[in-house]
Design a protein around this motif. Structure first.
Motif, PDB file in Angstrom:
ATOM      1  N   LEU A   1     -33.416 -74.240  -1.887  1.00 35.09           N
ATOM      2  CA  LEU A   1     -32.047 -74.497  -2.346  1.00 35.09           C
ATOM      3  C   LEU A   1     -31.537 -73.269  -3.096  1.00 35.09           C
ATOM      4  O   LEU A   1     -32.152 -72.839  -4.073  1.00 35.09           O
ATOM      5  CB  LEU A   1     -32.029 -75.716  -3.269  1.00 35.09           C
ATOM      6  N   ARG A   2     -30.409 -72.734  -2.634  1.00 34.68           N
ATOM      7  CA  ARG A   2     -29.837 -71.545  -3.268  1.00 34.68           C
ATOM      8  C   ARG A   2     -28.997 -71.916  -4.494  1.00 34.68           C
ATOM      9  O   ARG A   2     -27.888 -71.409  -4.698  1.00 34.68           O
ATOM     10  CB  ARG A   2     -28.998 -70.782  -2.254  1.00 34.68           C
ATOM     11  N   ALA A   3     -29.534 -72.829  -5.291  1.00 30.01           N
ATOM     12  CA  ALA A   3     -28.889 -73.260  -6.537  1.00 30.01           C
ATOM     13  C   ALA A   3     -27.421 -73.619  -6.275  1.00 30.01           C
ATOM     14  O   ALA A   3     -27.144 -74.442  -5.402  1.00 30.01           O
ATOM     15  CB  ALA A   3     -29.043 -72.204  -7.613  1.00 30.01           C
ATOM     16  N   GLN A   4     -26.491 -73.020  -6.997  1.00 29.48           N
ATOM     17  CA  GLN A   4     -25.072 -73.378  -6.870  1.00 29.48           C
ATOM     18  C   GLN A   4     -24.523 -73.088  -5.468  1.00 29.48           C
ATOM     19  O   GLN A   4     -23.511 -73.633  -5.073  1.00 29.48           O
ATOM     20  CB  GLN A   4     -24.247 -72.626  -7.919  1.00 29.48           C
ATOM     21  N   ASN A   5     -25.233 -72.234  -4.709  1.00 29.96           N
ATOM     22  CA  ASN A   5     -24.815 -71.919  -3.341  1.00 29.96           C
ATOM     23  C   ASN A   5     -25.368 -72.903  -2.311  1.00 29.96           C
ATOM     24  O   ASN A   5     -25.048 -72.790  -1.124  1.00 29.96           O
ATOM     25  CB  ASN A   5     -25.271 -70.505  -2.963  1.00 29.96           C
ATOM     26  N   LEU A   6     -26.237 -73.815  -2.732  1.00 31.03           N
ATOM     27  CA  LEU A   6     -26.831 -74.827  -1.859  1.00 31.03           C
ATOM     28  C   LEU A   6     -27.497 -74.177  -0.653  1.00 31.03           C
ATOM     29  O   LEU A   6     -28.488 -73.481  -0.791  1.00 31.03           O
ATOM     30  CB  LEU A   6     -25.769 -75.858  -1.447  1.00 31.03           C
ATOM     31  N   VAL A   7     -26.969 -74.406   0.561  1.00 29.67           N
ATOM     32  CA  VAL A   7     -27.497 -73.763   1.762  1.00 29.67           C
ATOM     33  C   VAL A   7     -26.426 -72.879   2.400  1.00 29.67           C
ATOM     34  O   VAL A   7     -26.490 -72.562   3.583  1.00 29.67           O
ATOM     35  CB  VAL A   7     -28.013 -74.811   2.780  1.00 29.67           C
ATOM     36  N   GLY A   8     -25.452 -72.474   1.588  1.00 28.37           N
ATOM     37  CA  GLY A   8     -24.352 -71.660   2.085  1.00 28.37           C
ATOM     38  C   GLY A   8     -24.313 -70.299   1.432  1.00 28.37           C
ATOM     39  O   GLY A   8     -25.294 -69.826   0.871  1.00 28.37           O
ATOM     40  N   TYR A   9     -23.134 -69.713   1.467  1.00 26.48           N
ATOM     41  CA  TYR A   9     -22.987 -68.317   1.052  1.00 26.48           C
ATOM     42  C   TYR A   9     -21.869 -68.147   0.018  1.00 26.48           C
ATOM     43  O   TYR A   9     -21.252 -67.095  -0.079  1.00 26.48           O
ATOM     44  CB  TYR A   9     -22.722 -67.448   2.294  1.00 26.48           C
ATOM     45  N   GLN A  10     -21.654 -69.202  -0.743  1.00 26.04           N
ATOM     46  CA  GLN A  10     -20.676 -69.149  -1.830  1.00 26.04           C
ATOM     47  C   GLN A  10     -21.080 -70.195  -2.855  1.00 26.04           C
ATOM     48  O   GLN A  10     -21.903 -71.065  -2.576  1.00 26.04           O
ATOM     49  CB  GLN A  10     -19.273 -69.466  -1.302  1.00 26.04           C
TER      50      GLN A  10
ATOM     51  N   CYS B   1     -28.245 -72.262 -11.898  1.00 31.99           N
ATOM     52  CA  CYS B   1     -29.257 -73.261 -11.550  1.00 31.99           C
ATOM     53  C   CYS B   1     -29.092 -74.560 -12.331  1.00 31.99           C
ATOM     54  O   CYS B   1     -29.722 -75.563 -11.982  1.00 31.99           O
ATOM     55  CB  CYS B   1     -30.652 -72.697 -11.812  1.00 31.99           C
ATOM     56  N   GLU B   2     -28.286 -74.557 -13.361  1.00 35.64           N
ATOM     57  CA  GLU B   2     -28.230 -75.699 -14.273  1.00 35.64           C
ATOM     58  C   GLU B   2     -27.826 -76.994 -13.572  1.00 35.64           C
ATOM     59  O   GLU B   2     -28.482 -78.030 -13.735  1.00 35.64           O
ATOM     60  CB  GLU B   2     -27.264 -75.394 -15.424  1.00 35.64           C
ATOM     61  N   THR B   3     -26.763 -76.955 -12.798  1.00 35.55           N
ATOM     62  CA  THR B   3     -26.289 -78.171 -12.138  1.00 35.55           C
ATOM     63  C   THR B   3     -27.305 -78.683 -11.127  1.00 35.55           C
ATOM     64  O   THR B   3     -27.579 -79.894 -11.061  1.00 35.55           O
ATOM     65  CB  THR B   3     -24.937 -77.911 -11.452  1.00 35.55           C
ATOM     66  N   ALA B   4     -27.877 -77.769 -10.347  1.00 36.32           N
ATOM     67  CA  ALA B   4     -28.870 -78.174  -9.352  1.00 36.32           C
ATOM     68  C   ALA B   4     -30.103 -78.765 -10.024  1.00 36.32           C
ATOM     69  O   ALA B   4     -30.603 -79.819  -9.603  1.00 36.32           O
ATOM     70  CB  ALA B   4     -29.256 -76.980  -8.486  1.00 36.32           C
ATOM     71  N   PHE B   5     -30.596 -78.120 -11.074  1.00 39.62           N
ATOM     72  CA  PHE B   5     -31.765 -78.648 -11.790  1.00 39.62           C
ATOM     73  C   PHE B   5     -31.484 -80.059 -12.305  1.00 39.62           C
ATOM     74  O   PHE B   5     -32.322 -80.957 -12.173  1.00 39.62           O
ATOM     75  CB  PHE B   5     -32.117 -77.733 -12.967  1.00 39.62           C
ATOM     76  N   ASP B   6     -30.324 -80.259 -12.914  1.00 39.93           N
ATOM     77  CA  ASP B   6     -29.982 -81.571 -13.457  1.00 39.93           C
ATOM     78  C   ASP B   6     -29.911 -82.616 -12.348  1.00 39.93           C
ATOM     79  O   ASP B   6     -30.359 -83.764 -12.524  1.00 39.93           O
ATOM     80  CB  ASP B   6     -28.654 -81.509 -14.208  1.00 39.93           C
ATOM     81  N   ALA B   7     -29.360 -82.228 -11.187  1.00 40.61           N
ATOM     82  CA  ALA B   7     -29.245 -83.174 -10.069  1.00 40.61           C
ATOM     83  C   ALA B   7     -30.624 -83.524  -9.510  1.00 40.61           C
ATOM     84  O   ALA B   7     -30.875 -84.675  -9.134  1.00 40.61           O
ATOM     85  CB  ALA B   7     -28.355 -82.575  -8.982  1.00 40.61           C
ATOM     86  N   ILE B   8     -31.512 -82.551  -9.450  1.00 36.90           N
ATOM     87  CA  ILE B   8     -32.871 -82.806  -8.952  1.00 36.90           C
ATOM     88  C   ILE B   8     -33.609 -83.752  -9.894  1.00 36.90           C
ATOM     89  O   ILE B   8     -34.297 -84.685  -9.453  1.00 36.90           O
ATOM     90  CB  ILE B   8     -33.637 -81.483  -8.774  1.00 36.90           C
ATOM     91  N   LYS B   9     -33.470 -83.501 -11.192  1.00 37.31           N
ATOM     92  CA  LYS B   9     -34.096 -84.399 -12.170  1.00 37.31           C
ATOM     93  C   LYS B   9     -33.546 -85.815 -12.043  1.00 37.31           C
ATOM     94  O   LYS B   9     -34.299 -86.794 -12.102  1.00 37.31           O
ATOM     95  CB  LYS B   9     -33.880 -83.853 -13.585  1.00 37.31           C
ATOM     96  N   LYS B  10     -32.247 -85.926 -11.860  1.00 40.05           N
ATOM     97  CA  LYS B  10     -31.620 -87.244 -11.723  1.00 40.05           C
ATOM     98  C   LYS B  10     -32.157 -87.975 -10.494  1.00 40.05           C
ATOM     99  O   LYS B  10     -32.328 -89.206 -10.510  1.00 40.05           O
ATOM    100  CB  LYS B  10     -30.102 -87.101 -11.628  1.00 40.05           C
TER     101      LYS B  10
END
Length: 277
Positions: A84-93, A127-136
């Motif tokens: 997972l590219r953190a805030q970029n997910l699987v994209g390029y932005q 990475c903050e939002t992705a980490f929080d979502a994974i924990k959730k």
């Protein structure tokens, strides 16, 4: 010496063919071998994320979500990992927070157990939002350090970044040498420093493009690395990763022996050699 078997992370379903064949392996080529891969005893199977989402849609006419569900249907024992590219997910932005949160939730629901999450420049604000979502979602965060050579990228900066990721919820740290730049000494020094300062597992991922990855892996083992990213030999070397068979043979009878039999890789290699050709 206490036994500390090496954890093996297999990349054949994602990064190996992303490196060797521009991610063009189709799900129909993977399905017959999935139960065999599931039986080996890997710590994880890296199978989704990275460029797979993009390529499924643009070039293979596959639904990446259906691919993930098929993986989960056939892989019953081994945790499935995505990149997972953190805030970029699987994209390029960078995507909005609500998109990140929903994507992670859907990926977890459809079968992902471990989210290998990174920001390309090591900026953990992304990475903050992705980490929080994974924990959730109740899933595993494998944090990542992106290895590079520059005045900014020091052992001290890597150790601090890893500590910060652990404080954010990472339960393992992945060292990513995506360009094959890591020398054996650099691998030993960095892994040793991380093992000294952290209690979570440390994993190393290197590509063979620079001709150093095998030696870097061996020095990392001496430094106490907990796990390695590898692939079967018919898809190894070149721009991919070192072959699993080398480490099974080299560590047999030692405290780091992963206790994985070599014989089962004959059929796996023949399968993927045919696909590669």
């Amino acid at each position: 010496m206490a036994k500390n078997p090496l954890k093996i992370m297999d990349t054949i379903l994602r990064d190996a063919h992303q490196s060797q064949a521009a991610t063009r392996m189709k799900i129909e080529d993977m399905i017959p071998i999935l139960p065999v891969l599931d039986s080996i005893g890997y710590w994880s199977l890296e199978c989704w994320g990275g460029a797979t989402f993009d390529v499924c849609i643009r070039y293979l006419q596959e639904d990446p979500w259906e691919r993930l569900r098929i993986f989960k249907q056939h892989v019953k024992k081994t945790p499935l990992k995505m990149v997972l590219r953190a805030q970029n997910l699987v994209g390029y932005q960078a995507y909005p927070d609500d998109v990140v949160e929903e994507f992670v939730a859907r990926a977890a629901d459809n079968g992902i157990d471990i989210f290998l999450t990174f920001d390309a420049l090591g900026d953990l604000r992304n990475c903050e939002t992705a980490f929080d979502a994974i924990k959730k979602a109740g899933k595993i965060i494998e944090g990542s350090l992106q290895y590079n050579i520059s005045p900014f990228n020091t052992i001290e900066s890597y150790v601090q970044n890893a500590k910060d990721q652990v404080s954010m919820g990472a339960s393992a740290i992945h060292v990513e040498d995506m360009a094959g730049l890591m020398t054996p000494k650099a691998a030993y020094d960095l892994i040793r420093a991380l093992k000294k300062e952290l209690t979570v597992p440390i994993h190393l991922h290197a590509h063979c493009v620079g001709g150093l990855a095998d030696m870097a892996y061996w020095e990392a083992i001496q430094a106490g690395v907990d796990g390695l990213d590898v692939c079967v030999s018919s898809m190894a070397f070149s721009s991919a990763h070192p072959p699993i068979e080398s480490y099974i043979a080299a560590l047999r009878g030692t405290p780091r022996d992963p206790k994985i039999g070599l014989g089962q890789f004959d059929a796996i290699n023949k399968k993927f050699l045919a696909v590669r050709q």
